[in-house]
Design an enzyme around this catalytic site. Structure first.
Site, PDB file in Angstrom:
ATOM      1  N   LEU A   1       0.992  -1.078   0.160  1.00  0.00           N
ATOM      2  CA  LEU A   1       0.022  -0.066   0.035  1.00  0.00           C
ATOM      3  C   LEU A   1       0.901   1.403  -0.042  1.00  0.00           C
ATOM      4  O   LEU A   1       0.220   2.302  -0.502  1.00  0.00           O
ATOM      5  CB  LEU A   1      -1.163   0.074   1.381  1.00  0.00           C
ATOM      6  CG  LEU A   1      -2.003  -1.143   1.445  1.00  0.00           C
ATOM      7  CD1 LEU A   1      -2.710  -0.974   2.815  1.00  0.00           C
ATOM      8  CD2 LEU A   1      -2.885  -1.300   0.116  1.00  0.00           C
ATOM      9  N   GLY A   2       1.987   1.297   0.524  1.00  0.00           N
ATOM     10  CA  GLY A   2       2.801   2.398   0.611  1.00  0.00           C
ATOM     11  C   GLY A   2       4.297   1.915   1.117  1.00  0.00           C
ATOM     12  O   GLY A   2       4.680   0.772   1.660  1.00  0.00           O
TER      13      GLY A   2
ATOM     14  N   GLY B   1      10.669   4.452   2.213  1.00  0.00           N
ATOM     15  CA  GLY B   1      11.891   4.279   2.440  1.00  0.00           C
ATOM     16  C   GLY B   1      12.180   3.980   3.616  1.00  0.00           C
ATOM     17  O   GLY B   1      13.305   3.341   3.950  1.00  0.00           O
TER      18      GLY B   1
ATOM     19  N   THR C   1       4.346  -0.520   3.977  1.00  0.00           N
ATOM     20  CA  THR C   1       2.594  -0.842   4.635  1.00  0.00           C
ATOM     21  C   THR C   1       2.200  -1.635   3.422  1.00  0.00           C
ATOM     22  O   THR C   1       2.209  -1.460   2.195  1.00  0.00           O
ATOM     23  CB  THR C   1       1.808   0.512   4.721  1.00  0.00           C
ATOM     24  OG1 THR C   1       2.588   1.473   5.286  1.00  0.00           O
ATOM     25  CG2 THR C   1       0.439   0.044   5.169  1.00  0.00           C
TER      26      THR C   1
ATOM     27  N   LYS D   1       2.403  -2.904   8.945  1.00  0.00           N
ATOM     28  CA  LYS D   1       3.473  -1.921   8.725  1.00  0.00           C
ATOM     29  C   LYS D   1       4.568  -2.590   9.001  1.00  0.00           C
ATOM     30  O   LYS D   1       4.625  -3.248  10.344  1.00  0.00           O
ATOM     31  CB  LYS D   1       2.889  -0.670   9.710  1.00  0.00           C
ATOM     32  CG  LYS D   1       1.727   0.214   9.301  1.00  0.00           C
ATOM     33  CD  LYS D   1       1.707   1.238  10.104  1.00  0.00           C
ATOM     34  CE  LYS D   1       0.499   2.234   9.697  1.00  0.00           C
ATOM     35  NZ  LYS D   1       0.252   3.373  10.504  1.00  0.00           N
TER      36      LYS D   1
ATOM     37  N   ASP E   1       0.150  14.520  12.798  1.00  0.00           N
ATOM     38  CA  ASP E   1       0.368  14.266  11.333  1.00  0.00           C
ATOM     39  C   ASP E   1      -1.010  14.135  10.388  1.00  0.00           C
ATOM     40  O   ASP E   1      -1.118  13.196   9.833  1.00  0.00           O
ATOM     41  CB  ASP E   1       1.415  13.234  10.928  1.00  0.00           C
ATOM     42  CG  ASP E   1       1.858  13.139   9.532  1.00  0.00           C
ATOM     43  OD1 ASP E   1       2.123  14.329   9.015  1.00  0.00           O
ATOM     44  OD2 ASP E   1       2.472  11.934   9.118  1.00  0.00           O
TER      45      ASP E   1
END
Length: 396
Positions: free
Chosen positions: A18-19, A22, A26, A45, A144
């Protein structure tokens, strides 16, 4: 390198990535031990310790797991597991509930149009989440908030995700924490190592402005460190002033808490965005007398719905609400159709037809009519229908 279909901890079979920023990866995965196959999807994660990953990254990752384990809110993904894998590379894993839906960032990418009504809904739902987080003991700061961390779920509710920058203790003057946040959304004090509840409010305000303008806050012009967005949007003046106060550069000039921001938004009163003042200005929430056919006037989502007072007592309700279109209820042939129309659209028409001090003033007025409708209108309607049916039977 992790591959699709690989199984972690003899339990989590990864499906697709999903992501990857660096530092963290995920993955969407299937929990092979889930009791309910329909809800077996989870988010995993992963943090590979070493290389460019620093101790601060690991501390934040562990802090996220510890705090999520303690949280219990329907709009925050549920914590499931935390594990460590020592297989040549030291991996740390965090498993959470998967929320089906799209992030607001994904919707922005495809040029999704965000109206004031839609953005107000997002603001209200996020503020309710922040109230829960900030009022915990100790309070929890997300630090965030941005479009990619807000999920529009398939159930049409907003979910707050990615607590990788979370802070689990109340910030104090002079105390420096790990500097986190995303440029454009995080306020200046956060990059100075200081975060307070108002820091999350700034990030929410910057996010809402991004949704409304389609422009990232870091690309918007600034004046005295204030985001200049008003010329790019067509919003009610009260909502503009609310956003301006939410994004004041100095934290002490913003709303003091999520609950105060939420009350100001729901009240419909304009606020001054400087000198930490929350003052009612000229009422601009409803453009009085704009007419029921005015489609530019924003109608607050929370007042929409069926109006029992207008439906049960249309002959009286229309006078105090100044909905003159309702006079058609006196025409015998279409009176019952007009009563249904008033029930369905009465709130919207009344909001546009006369002046209201606030949303609460409007709700209280309609609540009074609803009570009167149930106590007076319903018995009268039943009596009239009974008489009409009796007369019809006699005629036949």
């Amino acid at each position: 390198m992790l591959q699709a279909e690989q199984i972690l901890q003899e339990r989590y079979q990864v499906q697709r990535q999903l992501g990857n920023n660096g530092i963290r990866q995920t993955w969407l995965a299937t929990d092979l031990q889930a009791s309910d196959a329909e809800n077996s999807l989870v988010v995993v994660k992963l943090l590979a310790f070493g290389g460019t990953v620093q101790w601060d990254d690991l501390k934040l990752f562990e802090r996220e797991a510890q705090i999520l384990k303690q949280l219990n809110h329907p709009r925050i993904p549920r914590y499931i597991d935390y594990f460590c894998i020592d297989d040549r590379t030291l991996w740390f894993g965090l498993v959470q509930e998967y929320i089906p839906g799209e992030s607001l960032k994904e919707q922005l990418i495809v040029s999704k149009r965000f109206t004031e009504k839609r953005v107000r809904k997002i603001a209200i739902e996020v503020l309710n989440i922040l109230m829960h987080l900030h009022e915990l003991n100790p309070g929890v700061l997300h630090r965030d908030i941005k479009p990619s961390n807000l999920i529009w779920g398939e159930d049409n509710h907003i979910y707050l995700v990615d607590f990788g920058a979370v802070q689990d203790k109340a910030a104090k003057e002079g105390v420096t924490f790990t500097i986190v946040g995303t440029y454009g959304y995080a306020p200046m004090e956060q990059f100075g190592g200081r975060a307070v509840p108002a820091s999350d409010l700034y990030a929410l305000g910057a996010t809402l402005i991004h949704l409304l303008t389609g422009i990232s806050p870091c690309d918007l012009p600034q004046q005295d460190l204030r985001l200049q967005f008003t010329e790019r949007v067509n919003l009610s003046p009260s909502f503009i002033s609310w956003l301006q106060k939410l994004t004041e550069p100095a934290p002490e000039q913003r709303f003091a808490s999520a609950s105060q921001a939420l009350n100001a938004l729901k009240s419909g009163l304009a606020v001054k965005s400087a000198k930490n003042q929350l003052l009612p200005l000229k009422e601009v929430t409803n453009n009085s007398g704009c007419g029921i056919n005015n489609y530019t006037e924003t109608v607050p989502e929370e007042i929409l719905g069926w109006n029992w007072g207008a439906f049960l007592l249309p002959w009286l309700w229309l006078w105090t609400n100044q909905v003159w279109f309702g006079l058609f209820c006196f025409v015998p042939q279409i009176g019952w159709i007009m009563a249904i129309a008033l029930g369905a659209k009465g709130n919207e028409w009344a909001w546009k037809s006369r002046q209201w001090r606030s949303i609460e003033h409007f709700k209280a007025h309609q609540r009074g009519w609803a009570i009167a409708g149930v106590l007076i209108g319903a018995p009268i309607s039943i009596a009239l229908w009974t008489w009409a049916l009796t007369a019809l039977k006699s005629a036949l």
